[in-house]
Design an enzyme around this catalytic site. Structure first.
Site, PDB file in Angstrom:
ATOM      1  N   PRO A  34      61.033  66.903  34.274  1.00 23.73           N
ATOM      2  CA  PRO A  34      62.343  67.217  33.721  1.00 23.73           C
ATOM      3  C   PRO A  34      62.303  68.080  32.468  1.00 23.73           C
ATOM      4  O   PRO A  34      61.434  67.930  31.617  1.00 23.73           O
ATOM      5  CB  PRO A  34      62.952  65.853  33.420  1.00 23.73           C
ATOM      6  CG  PRO A  34      61.819  64.898  33.383  1.00 23.73           C
ATOM      7  CD  PRO A  34      60.762  65.464  34.276  1.00 23.73           C
ATOM      8  N   ASN A  35      63.257  68.972  32.425  1.00 25.38           N
ATOM      9  CA  ASN A  35      63.530  69.875  31.304  1.00 25.38           C
ATOM     10  C   ASN A  35      62.502  70.982  31.126  1.00 25.38           C
ATOM     11  O   ASN A  35      62.686  71.855  30.279  1.00 25.38           O
ATOM     12  CB  ASN A  35      63.709  69.092  29.996  1.00 25.38           C
ATOM     13  CG  ASN A  35      64.866  68.132  30.093  1.00 25.38           C
ATOM     14  OD1 ASN A  35      65.964  68.519  30.474  1.00 25.38           O
ATOM     15  ND2 ASN A  35      64.635  66.872  29.776  1.00 25.38           N
ATOM     16  N   ARG A  66      64.031  75.913  25.199  1.00 30.74           N
ATOM     17  CA  ARG A  66      64.126  74.548  24.691  1.00 30.74           C
ATOM     18  C   ARG A  66      63.120  74.330  23.562  1.00 30.74           C
ATOM     19  O   ARG A  66      61.918  74.480  23.763  1.00 30.74           O
ATOM     20  CB  ARG A  66      63.823  73.565  25.821  1.00 30.74           C
ATOM     21  CG  ARG A  66      63.750  72.125  25.352  1.00 30.74           C
ATOM     22  CD  ARG A  66      63.210  71.225  26.454  1.00 30.74           C
ATOM     23  NE  ARG A  66      63.082  69.869  25.968  1.00 30.74           N
ATOM     24  CZ  ARG A  66      62.187  69.013  26.407  1.00 30.74           C
ATOM     25  NH1 ARG A  66      61.336  69.365  27.348  1.00 30.74           N
ATOM     26  NH2 ARG A  66      62.128  67.799  25.910  1.00 30.74           N
ATOM     27  N   TYR A  73      57.604  73.764  22.107  1.00 24.53           N
ATOM     28  CA  TYR A  73      57.140  74.178  23.432  1.00 24.53           C
ATOM     29  C   TYR A  73      56.840  75.666  23.562  1.00 24.53           C
ATOM     30  O   TYR A  73      56.401  76.111  24.615  1.00 24.53           O
ATOM     31  CB  TYR A  73      58.172  73.773  24.488  1.00 24.53           C
ATOM     32  CG  TYR A  73      58.388  72.282  24.553  1.00 24.53           C
ATOM     33  CD1 TYR A  73      57.442  71.452  25.145  1.00 24.53           C
ATOM     34  CD2 TYR A  73      59.523  71.691  24.001  1.00 24.53           C
ATOM     35  CE1 TYR A  73      57.622  70.086  25.201  1.00 24.53           C
ATOM     36  CE2 TYR A  73      59.717  70.326  24.054  1.00 24.53           C
ATOM     37  CZ  TYR A  73      58.763  69.527  24.650  1.00 24.53           C
ATOM     38  OH  TYR A  73      58.936  68.175  24.701  1.00 24.53           O
ATOM     39  N   ASN A  83      52.568  67.789  34.924  1.00 27.41           N
ATOM     40  CA  ASN A  83      53.247  67.524  33.656  1.00 27.41           C
ATOM     41  C   ASN A  83      54.553  66.848  34.031  1.00 27.41           C
ATOM     42  O   ASN A  83      55.558  67.502  34.304  1.00 27.41           O
ATOM     43  CB  ASN A  83      53.501  68.813  32.876  1.00 27.41           C
ATOM     44  CG  ASN A  83      54.119  68.540  31.517  1.00 27.41           C
ATOM     45  OD1 ASN A  83      54.642  67.461  31.275  1.00 27.41           O
ATOM     46  ND2 ASN A  83      54.083  69.522  30.636  1.00 27.41           N
ATOM     47  N   ALA A 120      58.974  63.682  30.417  1.00 23.79           N
ATOM     48  CA  ALA A 120      59.468  62.366  29.990  1.00 23.79           C
ATOM     49  C   ALA A 120      59.182  61.274  31.010  1.00 23.79           C
ATOM     50  O   ALA A 120      59.032  60.104  30.637  1.00 23.79           O
ATOM     51  CB  ALA A 120      60.969  62.443  29.701  1.00 23.79           C
ATOM     52  N   HIS A 154      56.308  58.664  30.623  1.00 18.33           N
ATOM     53  CA  HIS A 154      56.466  57.481  29.781  1.00 18.33           C
ATOM     54  C   HIS A 154      57.347  56.411  30.418  1.00 18.33           C
ATOM     55  O   HIS A 154      57.500  55.328  29.850  1.00 18.33           O
ATOM     56  CB  HIS A 154      57.060  57.891  28.430  1.00 18.33           C
ATOM     57  CG  HIS A 154      56.473  59.156  27.898  1.00 18.33           C
ATOM     58  ND1 HIS A 154      55.137  59.268  27.538  1.00 18.33           N
ATOM     59  CD2 HIS A 154      57.006  60.386  27.709  1.00 18.33           C
ATOM     60  CE1 HIS A 154      54.900  60.513  27.137  1.00 18.33           C
ATOM     61  NE2 HIS A 154      56.010  61.203  27.233  1.00 18.33           N
ATOM     62  N   ASP A 189      52.377  55.469  40.673  1.00 25.08           N
ATOM     63  CA  ASP A 189      51.939  54.921  41.957  1.00 25.08           C
ATOM     64  C   ASP A 189      51.649  56.032  42.966  1.00 25.08           C
ATOM     65  O   ASP A 189      50.707  55.934  43.755  1.00 25.08           O
ATOM     66  CB  ASP A 189      52.985  53.964  42.523  1.00 25.08           C
ATOM     67  CG  ASP A 189      52.998  52.618  41.818  1.00 25.08           C
ATOM     68  OD1 ASP A 189      52.066  52.321  41.038  1.00 25.08           O
ATOM     69  OD2 ASP A 189      53.959  51.850  42.052  1.00 25.08           O
ATOM     70  N   GLU A 247      46.603  65.361  34.225  1.00 22.13           N
ATOM     71  CA  GLU A 247      47.880  65.230  33.514  1.00 22.13           C
ATOM     72  C   GLU A 247      47.875  66.175  32.319  1.00 22.13           C
ATOM     73  O   GLU A 247      46.898  66.224  31.569  1.00 22.13           O
ATOM     74  CB  GLU A 247      48.059  63.783  33.040  1.00 22.13           C
ATOM     75  CG  GLU A 247      49.342  63.527  32.306  1.00 22.13           C
ATOM     76  CD  GLU A 247      49.475  62.083  31.838  1.00 22.13           C
ATOM     77  OE1 GLU A 247      50.531  61.758  31.282  1.00 22.13           O
ATOM     78  OE2 GLU A 247      48.529  61.273  32.012  1.00 22.13           O
ATOM     79  N   HIS A 296      50.223  67.711  28.967  1.00 26.83           N
ATOM     80  CA  HIS A 296      51.390  67.693  28.077  1.00 26.83           C
ATOM     81  C   HIS A 296      51.249  68.860  27.117  1.00 26.83           C
ATOM     82  O   HIS A 296      50.195  69.024  26.486  1.00 26.83           O
ATOM     83  CB  HIS A 296      51.489  66.374  27.309  1.00 26.83           C
ATOM     84  CG  HIS A 296      51.785  65.216  28.203  1.00 26.83           C
ATOM     85  ND1 HIS A 296      53.051  64.952  28.652  1.00 26.83           N
ATOM     86  CD2 HIS A 296      50.971  64.294  28.752  1.00 26.83           C
ATOM     87  CE1 HIS A 296      53.005  63.892  29.447  1.00 26.83           C
ATOM     88  NE2 HIS A 296      51.752  63.481  29.532  1.00 26.83           N
ATOM     89  N   SER A 299      52.937  69.474  24.291  1.00 24.91           N
ATOM     90  CA  SER A 299      52.909  69.032  22.892  1.00 24.91           C
ATOM     91  C   SER A 299      51.923  67.880  22.729  1.00 24.91           C
ATOM     92  O   SER A 299      51.498  67.260  23.708  1.00 24.91           O
ATOM     93  CB  SER A 299      54.307  68.580  22.442  1.00 24.91           C
ATOM     94  OG  SER A 299      54.675  67.387  23.124  1.00 24.91           O
ATOM     95  N   ARG A 316      54.387  62.620  18.127  1.00 21.40           N
ATOM     96  CA  ARG A 316      55.831  62.554  18.335  1.00 21.40           C
ATOM     97  C   ARG A 316      56.303  61.103  18.325  1.00 21.40           C
ATOM     98  O   ARG A 316      55.617  60.222  17.832  1.00 21.40           O
ATOM     99  CB  ARG A 316      56.172  63.279  19.633  1.00 21.40           C
ATOM    100  CG  ARG A 316      55.726  64.753  19.553  1.00 21.40           C
ATOM    101  CD  ARG A 316      56.094  65.544  20.749  1.00 21.40           C
ATOM    102  NE  ARG A 316      57.544  65.656  20.840  1.00 21.40           N
ATOM    103  CZ  ARG A 316      58.177  66.028  21.935  1.00 21.40           C
ATOM    104  NH1 ARG A 316      57.507  66.317  23.034  1.00 21.40           N
ATOM    105  NH2 ARG A 316      59.487  66.124  21.955  1.00 21.40           N
ATOM    106  N   ARG A 328      56.461  58.095  23.284  1.00 26.82           N
ATOM    107  CA  ARG A 328      55.672  59.127  23.970  1.00 26.82           C
ATOM    108  C   ARG A 328      54.164  58.852  23.894  1.00 26.82           C
ATOM    109  O   ARG A 328      53.369  59.589  24.453  1.00 26.82           O
ATOM    110  CB  ARG A 328      55.967  60.498  23.379  1.00 26.82           C
ATOM    111  CG  ARG A 328      57.389  60.947  23.591  1.00 26.82           C
ATOM    112  CD  ARG A 328      57.588  62.376  23.116  1.00 26.82           C
ATOM    113  NE  ARG A 328      58.983  62.706  22.967  1.00 26.82           N
ATOM    114  CZ  ARG A 328      59.765  63.162  23.932  1.00 26.82           C
ATOM    115  NH1 ARG A 328      59.284  63.335  25.139  1.00 26.82           N
ATOM    116  NH2 ARG A 328      61.035  63.446  23.684  1.00 26.82           N
TER     117      ARG A 328
END
Length: 138
Positions: A9-10, A17, A22, A71, A74, A77, A84, A95, A97, A99, A104, A108
């Site tokens: 998301p986002n 953003r 970012y 990635n 959100a 978390h 799963d 994985e 990220h 940032s 943060r 997170r």
């Protein structure tokens, strides 16, 4: 070699953003750079703001690709479902990220996905995707 990049998301808003967190490059532009940098790898890119669509994509590529760069943003978390899905597939997952999640908000600092990932890259900006892709190379 086939590697899927899956963003949550986002991340469709990269470039606009919170550029101080970012950066100012859109992911579409960065994806073109990755394709140029790794011409011998068949890269695919998927982004969704919907948890179930991310799970479906992981399941779709999770038995036929050589690697997944994930990635989940959100959802990292909050989503036991995505964790799963990563655990259920055969394809290794790194994985990523953008940032430094540990610099943060406290929520997170934990990822449900990390336990099932082959590796984790945090806080390296967009370069984290390049590092993740390189980790799948022999």
């Amino acid at each position: 070699m086939k590697i899927a990049i899956i963003n949550g998301p986002n991340l469709n808003l990269l470039g606009t953003r919170e550029p101080e967190v970012y950066g100012s490059t859109s992911f579409d532009n960065y994806f073109k750079e990755l394709q140029e940098k790794f011409p011998n790898i068949e890269l695919s890119y998927f982004q969704s703001n919907i948890e179930g669509e991310i799970i479906s994509k992981i399941q779709e590529v999770g038995f036929s690709y050589h690697g997944i760069v994930l990635n989940a943003a959100a959802y990292s978390h909050t989503s036991v479902g995505i964790a799963d899905a990563v655990k259920a597939i055969q394809t290794p997952v790194v994985e990523v990220h953008i940032s430094n999640t540990f610099a943060r908000e406290d929520f997170r600092h934990h990822s449900y996905i990390s336990k099932n990932a082959q590796g984790i890259i945090i806080g390296m900006g967009l370069k984290g995707y390049q590092l993740a892709i390189a980790s799948f190379l022999p």
